[in-house]
Design a protein around this motif. Structure first.
Motif, PDB file in Angstrom:
ATOM      1  N   SER A 134       0.799  -1.224   0.000  1.00 57.02           N
ATOM      2  CA  SER A 134       0.000   0.000   0.000  1.00 57.02           C
ATOM      3  C   SER A 134       0.832   1.276   0.000  1.00 57.02           C
ATOM      4  N   ASN A 139       4.858   1.079  -5.644  1.00 55.50           N
ATOM      5  CA  ASN A 139       3.418   1.190  -5.867  1.00 55.50           C
ATOM      6  C   ASN A 139       2.969   2.653  -5.921  1.00 55.50           C
ATOM      7  N   GLN A 140       3.638   3.514  -5.171  1.00 54.42           N
ATOM      8  CA  GLN A 140       3.315   4.935  -5.257  1.00 54.42           C
ATOM      9  C   GLN A 140       3.693   5.486  -6.635  1.00 54.42           C
ATOM     10  N   ARG A 142       3.759   3.679  -9.374  1.00 54.11           N
ATOM     11  CA  ARG A 142       2.765   3.122 -10.295  1.00 54.11           C
ATOM     12  C   ARG A 142       1.463   3.918 -10.216  1.00 54.11           C
ATOM     13  N   ASP A 143       1.078   4.297  -9.015  1.00 54.49           N
ATOM     14  CA  ASP A 143      -0.136   5.089  -8.854  1.00 54.49           C
ATOM     15  C   ASP A 143       0.017   6.472  -9.506  1.00 54.49           C
ATOM     16  N   GLN A 147      -1.143   3.533 -12.963  1.00 50.70           N
ATOM     17  CA  GLN A 147      -1.171   2.070 -13.044  1.00 50.70           C
ATOM     18  C   GLN A 147      -1.650   1.484 -11.715  1.00 50.70           C
ATOM     19  N   ALA A 148      -2.209   0.302 -11.789  1.00 51.87           N
ATOM     20  CA  ALA A 148      -2.729  -0.355 -10.590  1.00 51.87           C
ATOM     21  C   ALA A 148      -1.581  -0.835  -9.710  1.00 51.87           C
ATOM     22  N   PRO A 149      -1.750  -0.784  -8.401  1.00 54.98           N
ATOM     23  CA  PRO A 149      -0.697  -1.281  -7.498  1.00 54.98           C
ATOM     24  C   PRO A 149      -0.542  -2.789  -7.603  1.00 54.98           C
TER      25      PRO A 149
END
Length: 301
Positions: A134, A139-140, A142-143, A147-149
């Motif tokens: 999260s 992932n940040q 990608r966000d 893009q989806a995590p």
């Protein structure tokens, strides 16, 4: 003659004494415990009092579903790390050899060696900040790009790449220094003669630098082959955080043995450890024999 040799090398033997004592106390004395691999160990009976069951522990392990998975992962990762680590360390050493500024050279060496001294626990936390499902950096990013995590700790497919990158980042610096030291021992007149003959940098590297690294690479590879059946416990336990969903690509013999010890399966874990050590010794002898037959000057013994 023997007494004179001993006196001449007394200081060197004194320097080696702590290492000799370490291996004797922590590696040879505990070898008595290998008999547990052939016993149905019970705590209240002790090692000698437990029932002798022969190769039953080995049969149980090799007939289980875990045997193929952990053996494949251990050997596969070890061979991958040897190939990637050797190529990476040699490439960095060749690049460092071309650096002429002593200040820049010291800076590069220091920054590359620094990760070697970090514990795998700390590296595990660093990795978690990157791959947290999260709040992780990746992932940040990608966000940010829409893009989806990705739940990295739920998909085993990513972890061969993550583990290889972590192992390379942590160990390539020290290995490159060894190769760099080998390059420093090359006679500069060889390069001068090559330049006079019109050889460029790449030709000098192929004809002089790389052949000069081959003996060191051979010895280090022979030593590494002995650990093909022995993975780095900290890497495979701390980086994936012992997540059961990742066992298919992160579980190795060492982590399997650790979980067995926590569960009290001492007989089976002793059998796995003995299998690991015997195969490792056999591989060292085999590879060294092959090298000695092909190029005796590059053999370890």
């Amino acid at each position: 003659m023997g007494r004179h040799v001993f006196k001449d090398h007394l200081m060197l033997l004194a320097l080696a004494l702590p290492a000799i004592l370490y291996f004797f106390i922590f590696h040879y004395v505990p070898m008595f415990g290998i008999i547990m691999a052939f016993k149905d160990f019970k705590y209240h009976l002790g090692v000698l009092g437990s029932e002798w069951i022969g190769f039953a522990n080995f049969e149980f392990f090799f007939s289980s579903n875990d045997a193929w998975r952990i053996t494949r992962n251990t050997v596969g990762y070890s061979l991958l790390f040897i190939a990637v680590g050797t190529a990476g360390a040699a490439a960095i050493a060749l690049l460092l050899y071309e650096v002429r500024s002593r200040l820049a050279l010291k800076f590069y060496q220091t920054t590359m060696i620094f990760p070697t001294f970090l514990s795998w626990v700390l590296v595990g936390y660093i990795t978690y900040t990157l791959f947290n499902p999260s709040l992780g950096l990746f992932n940040q990013l990608r966000d940010f790009f829409g893009q989806a995590p990705v739940d990295w700790y739920a998909d085993p497919a990513y972890w061969p790449y993550i583990l290889t990158a972590a192992n390379l980042w942590k160990g390539v610096g020290l290995s490159s220094i060894i190769y760099y030291a080998a390059l420093m021992g090359v006679d500069p007149e060889l390069y001068e003669a090559a330049r006079i003959d019109g050889a460029g940098k790449w030709q000098q590297t192929k004809a002089i630098s790389i052949p000069s690294l081959v003996p060191v690479m051979t010895i280090l590879t022979i030593l590494a082959i002995g650990d093909v059946f022995r993975g780095d416990f900290g890497l495979f336990y701390q980086i994936p955080r012992d997540v059961g969903m990742l066992y298919s690509t992160t579980d190795i013999i060492d982590t399997y043995v650790f979980r067995g010890l926590r569960q009290g399966d001492l007989g089976i874990t002793a059998a796995v450890g003995l299998f690991q050590s015997v195969v490792g010794l056999a591989l060292i002898l085999l590879v060294n024999a092959i090298v000695r037959r092909l190029r005796p000057e590059n053999a370890l013994f």
